[in-house]
Design a protein around this motif. Structure first.
Motif, mmCIF file in Angstrom:
data_model
loop_
_atom_site.group_PDB
_atom_site.id
_atom_site.type_symbol
_atom_site.label_atom_id
_atom_site.label_comp_id
_atom_site.label_asym_id
_atom_site.label_seq_id
_atom_site.Cartn_x
_atom_site.Cartn_y
_atom_site.Cartn_z
ATOM 1 N N THR A 48 -17.418 66.558 -1.707
ATOM 2 C CA THR A 48 -16.796 67.881 -1.853
ATOM 3 C C THR A 48 -16.501 68.221 -3.308
ATOM 4 O O THR A 48 -16.837 69.318 -3.781
ATOM 5 C CB THR A 48 -15.485 67.949 -1.038
ATOM 6 N N LEU A 55 -19.712 68.915 -5.278
ATOM 7 C CA LEU A 55 -20.332 70.195 -4.940
ATOM 8 C C LEU A 55 -19.550 71.364 -5.549
ATOM 9 O O LEU A 55 -20.137 72.356 -5.991
ATOM 10 C CB LEU A 55 -20.431 70.360 -3.425
ATOM 11 N N ASN A 100 -21.325 71.859 2.143
ATOM 12 C CA ASN A 100 -20.643 70.574 2.018
ATOM 13 C C ASN A 100 -20.700 69.851 3.368
ATOM 14 O O ASN A 100 -19.816 69.959 4.199
ATOM 15 C CB ASN A 100 -19.197 70.831 1.593
#
Length: 382
Positions: A119, A122, A140
């Protein structure tokens, strides 16, 4: 993405310390209560890596992830090369990581999707793409979960599997990667007719072909003669064999193309050293096409186990280095002379040769210690 590391005073501190010793910096207390010294050093390391590996990310406002996330990222040069091969409408990178490959490979596509299960990583990539003015859909999710539920098809599916195990040791067999390529290969081909997988330069090509039956192309990509990656192209339309490309970027050398399996039937001629000596680049050595390069280039080999080649007339398109040489007697070598030493199929290593003959390293002259069919020989550049 609001990130305190981007505050102007913190960015000025980062720029002022780009060449400061990072170990000593980590021992200091951060002058900014809102960010730690570890976070500051992470950005300094990122900028240092970017200077060499992907200078397009030296823009203001770019955020860099932890070093481990940057290690497996392609260099800008290799990503640009791959981008020139691909085009279409819909592109997905299933393991986007820091997004270097995706940034370039997707340039000839209209619809771009980046998938990443980390997470925080990204979020950094999405922020950076916004700074760079690039649009994409950012998902994600874990790759296996995405594949299980996905109903879309793509023109190109790209992935660069993680090449470290749970103990952070490097791995390269397809079944040891994350994701396990052997387990998901059918699913990958069901969502695209062109699947491209970036793999370790350590992978054995015969093994690769044996476990991925739908390969139609393999690129062995080096940057300045350092093999960086093996790229496998898969398609269900493959009916005409496997094309292999030996690519040595920033060398000025032409791409050497051959068909997988050609080496098995290739026959090399042999000769004692003639006027020119040829040293294949590392992509050729990785491909293991020792007889084929002799046959296709019209060169003679010195010895079955010596991967050096020779000719009386210069062949300019050879994928490697070319020297004009003379065979010499070891007695003609004088102490304290300066040479670049090359040892191929010879009992002594370069350091041992330098010590034995009292030679200095460097300069623009070369000594090659090797073996022909008649025995050990020494050749010197003219």
């Amino acid at each position: 993405m609001e990130n305190k590391i981007l505050h102007q005073d913190i960015q000025e501190y980062i720029h002022a310390n780009l060449h400061t010793d990072l170990h000593s910096l980590l021992l200091k207390k951060s002058p900014f209560p809102e960010v730690s010294m570890q976070e500051i050093v992470q950005q300094i390391k990122g900028k240092q890596v970017a200077e060499k590996k992907f200078p397009f990310l030296l823009n203001e406002g770019i955020i860099f992830p932890p070093q481990l996330n940057m290690e497996q990222s392609s260099s800008e040069k290799t990503a640009v090369y791959k981008s020139e091969i691909l085009k279409g409408k819909k592109f997905i990178d299933l393991t986007s990581g820091f997004g270097i490959d995706a940034y370039y490979l997707s340039q000839n596509f209209e619809d771009i999707t980046l998938l990443e299960q980390n997470t925080a990583l990204l979020e950094i990539v999405e922020h950076n793409w916004n700074v760079l003015g690039r649009k994409a859909r950012f998902i994600n999710r874990k790759l296996e979960d995405f594949l299980e539920e996905n109903q879309e098809n793509f023109d190109v599916v790209y992935l660069d599997p993680a090449r470290r195990d749970q103990n952070k040791n490097k791995v390269f067999l397809l079944e040891d990667l994350s994701p396990n390529i052997l387990e998901i290969q059918k699913k990958l081909r069901s969502i695209s007719n062109q699947v491209i997988i970036k793999l370790s330069p350590l992978i054995d090509l015969k093994y690769l072909v044996s476990v991925l039956p739908n390969i139609f192309r393999i690129d062995i990509i080096a940057l300045k003669n350092d093999v960086k990656e093996i790229v496998a192209f898969l398609s269900d339309d493959n009916k005409s064999g496997i094309t292999c490309n030996c690519v040595n970027l920033e060398s000025g050398e032409a791409v050497f193309t051959f068909s997988f399996g050609e080496e098995e039937n290739a026959v090399a001629d042999y000769s004692e050293p003639e006027k020119y000596i040829y040293i294949p680049n590392n992509t050729i050595l990785k491909a293991g096409i020792f007889n084929l390069i002799s046959e296709k280039s019209g060169l003679k080999k010195l010895h079955p186990n010596t991967h050096l080649y020779t000719s009386s007339e210069k062949k300019d398109n050879f994928p490697g280095r070319i020297f004009e040489m003379d065979v010499i007697d070891s007695k003609s070598i004088k102490k304290k002379e300066q040479f670049n030493i090359i040892s191929k199929n010879y009992p002594l290593k370069p350091e041992e040769i330098k010590k034995k003959y009292g030679l200095k390293d460097g300069g623009d002259r070369y000594l090659i210690f090797t073996q022909s069919k008649k025995g050990k020989i020494i050749v010197k550049s003219v």
